[in-house]
Design a protein around this motif. Structure first.
Motif, mmCIF file in Angstrom:
data_model
loop_
_atom_site.group_PDB
_atom_site.id
_atom_site.type_symbol
_atom_site.label_atom_id
_atom_site.label_comp_id
_atom_site.label_asym_id
_atom_site.label_seq_id
_atom_site.Cartn_x
_atom_site.Cartn_y
_atom_site.Cartn_z
ATOM 1 N N LEU A 1 10.959 -4.189 -3.117
ATOM 2 C CA LEU A 1 9.844 -3.567 -2.237
ATOM 3 C C LEU A 1 9.668 -1.866 -2.753
ATOM 4 C CD1 LEU A 1 10.522 -4.905 1.462
ATOM 5 C CD2 LEU A 1 8.624 -5.565 -0.184
ATOM 6 N N PRO A 2 8.597 -1.464 -2.749
ATOM 7 C CA PRO A 2 8.620 -0.094 -3.147
ATOM 8 C C PRO A 2 9.333 0.810 -2.528
ATOM 9 C CG PRO A 2 6.606 -0.793 -1.967
ATOM 10 C CD PRO A 2 7.656 -2.061 -2.148
ATOM 11 N N ASN A 3 9.616 2.088 -3.153
ATOM 12 C CA ASN A 3 10.300 3.059 -2.655
ATOM 13 C C ASN A 3 9.370 3.670 -1.433
ATOM 14 O OD1 ASN A 3 12.769 2.678 -3.689
ATOM 15 N ND2 ASN A 3 11.861 3.640 -5.593
ATOM 16 N N ARG A 4 9.784 4.494 -0.422
ATOM 17 C CA ARG A 4 9.078 5.584 0.334
ATOM 18 C C ARG A 4 8.316 6.253 -0.666
ATOM 19 N NH1 ARG A 4 14.045 5.790 3.719
ATOM 20 N NH2 ARG A 4 14.076 4.104 5.207
ATOM 21 N N GLY A 5 7.121 6.345 -0.083
ATOM 22 C CA GLY A 5 6.139 7.311 -0.889
ATOM 23 C C GLY A 5 5.376 6.600 -2.117
ATOM 24 N N ASP A 6 5.891 5.413 -2.491
ATOM 25 C CA ASP A 6 4.971 4.620 -3.541
ATOM 26 C C ASP A 6 3.994 3.809 -2.865
ATOM 27 O OD1 ASP A 6 6.775 5.711 -5.425
ATOM 28 O OD2 ASP A 6 8.087 3.848 -5.589
ATOM 29 N N ARG A 7 2.976 3.502 -3.489
ATOM 30 C CA ARG A 7 1.916 2.639 -3.369
ATOM 31 C C ARG A 7 2.491 1.358 -2.450
ATOM 32 N NH1 ARG A 7 -1.625 -1.419 -4.630
ATOM 33 N NH2 ARG A 7 -3.811 -0.934 -3.801
ATOM 34 N N GLY A 8 2.049 1.097 -1.539
ATOM 35 C CA GLY A 8 2.419 -0.063 -0.692
ATOM 36 C C GLY A 8 3.771 -0.008 0.161
ATOM 37 N N ALA A 9 4.325 1.109 0.193
ATOM 38 C CA ALA A 9 5.472 1.258 0.959
ATOM 39 C C ALA A 9 5.301 1.256 2.430
ATOM 40 C CB ALA A 9 6.173 2.748 0.559
ATOM 41 N N GLY B 1 0.957 -4.341 -2.396
ATOM 42 C CA GLY B 1 -0.584 -4.200 -2.770
ATOM 43 C C GLY B 1 -1.582 -4.556 -1.839
ATOM 44 N N LEU B 2 -1.355 -5.771 -1.169
ATOM 45 C CA LEU B 2 -2.047 -6.343 -0.154
ATOM 46 C C LEU B 2 -2.102 -5.419 0.997
ATOM 47 C CD1 LEU B 2 -1.343 -10.169 -0.348
ATOM 48 C CD2 LEU B 2 -3.517 -8.828 -1.087
ATOM 49 N N VAL B 3 -1.003 -5.159 1.428
ATOM 50 C CA VAL B 3 -0.701 -4.074 2.586
ATOM 51 C C VAL B 3 -1.326 -2.675 2.413
ATOM 52 C CG1 VAL B 3 0.829 -2.922 3.894
ATOM 53 C CG2 VAL B 3 1.470 -5.147 3.201
ATOM 54 N N ALA B 4 -1.186 -2.098 1.093
ATOM 55 C CA ALA B 4 -1.820 -0.914 0.844
ATOM 56 C C ALA B 4 -3.371 -0.922 0.839
ATOM 57 C CB ALA B 4 -1.516 -0.473 -0.562
ATOM 58 N N SER B 5 -3.906 -2.318 0.293
ATOM 59 C CA SER B 5 -5.406 -2.323 0.498
ATOM 60 C C SER B 5 -6.182 -2.816 1.769
ATOM 61 C CB SER B 5 -5.851 -3.200 -0.709
ATOM 62 O OG SER B 5 -5.303 -4.701 -0.312
ATOM 63 N N GLY B 6 -5.100 -2.738 2.942
ATOM 64 C CA GLY B 6 -5.772 -2.971 4.101
ATOM 65 C C GLY B 6 -5.514 -4.390 4.379
ATOM 66 N N ARG B 7 -4.870 -5.145 3.754
ATOM 67 C CA ARG B 7 -4.946 -6.796 3.851
ATOM 68 C C ARG B 7 -3.630 -7.102 4.477
ATOM 69 N NH1 ARG B 7 -7.433 -8.933 -1.495
ATOM 70 N NH2 ARG B 7 -6.119 -7.396 -2.438
ATOM 71 N N ALA B 8 -2.897 -6.479 5.246
ATOM 72 C CA ALA B 8 -1.495 -6.738 5.925
ATOM 73 C C ALA B 8 -1.599 -8.149 6.411
ATOM 74 C CB ALA B 8 -1.103 -5.580 6.683
#
Length: 158
Positions: free
Chosen positions: A122-130, A83-90
């Motif tokens: 970890l999320p699957n490909r295509g899921d949020r945060g993948a 979720g952090l990665v998906a929100s631009g906080r990698a």
């Protein structure tokens, strides 16, 4: 200081009698002895490598009678990191991923924690945060691919 959940449980056991209190104490001793020291040391190293986790780890130690569960602690982090990665906080996740990459392959118990409680979550490909997958180092990426190559379980029959 307010009473924690464990304190309330002790009060109930005291009310129920010394035999139940002794059984609980014995169960806690068994659980404490079951956690490999290498996984506890792994968590200390994690707190050194990723200072932003230090407070959470201190709280986890306190809640778990100074004998933490590496699986539950790492599992919580694994649920948050994508979720952090998906929100631009990698940038907040990078130190953790670098640490896990460096640790993976040195100790079987630690490898189990990383593989089961982080990589497998970890999320699957295509899921949020993948997109966190693109940040994994070669050892963690290989573990993720190994897990993804497992055949799907058979469908249950009636």
């Amino acid at each position: 200081m307010s009473a924690g959940a464990g304190d309330r449980g002790d009060d109930v056991l005291d009310w129920l009698g010394p035999k139940l209190h002794a059984l609980r104490f014995e169960k806690l001793r068994e659980e404490d002895a079951a956690a490999p020291d290498s996984t506890v040391q792994f968590l200390f190293r994690m707190a050194d490598a990723v200072p932003s986790l230090r407070g959470r780890l201190d709280e986890h130690f306190h809640e778990n009678r100074r004998r933490p569960s590496a699986h539950s602690f790492v599992g919580e982090i694994a649920l948050e990191a994508p979720g952090l990665v998906a929100s631009g906080r990698a940038d907040l996740v990078r130190p953790l991923l670098d640490f896990l990459e460096a640790e993976y392959g040195a100790d079987a118990d630690v490898d189990n924690v990383i593989a089961v409680s982080f990589v497998e979550m970890l999320p699957n490909r295509g899921d949020r945060g993948a997109e966190i997958e693109s940040l994994l180092g070669p050892k963690l990426r290989a573990e993720l691919e190994r897990q993804r190559s497992w055949p799907d379980p058979p469908e249950p029959t009636e």
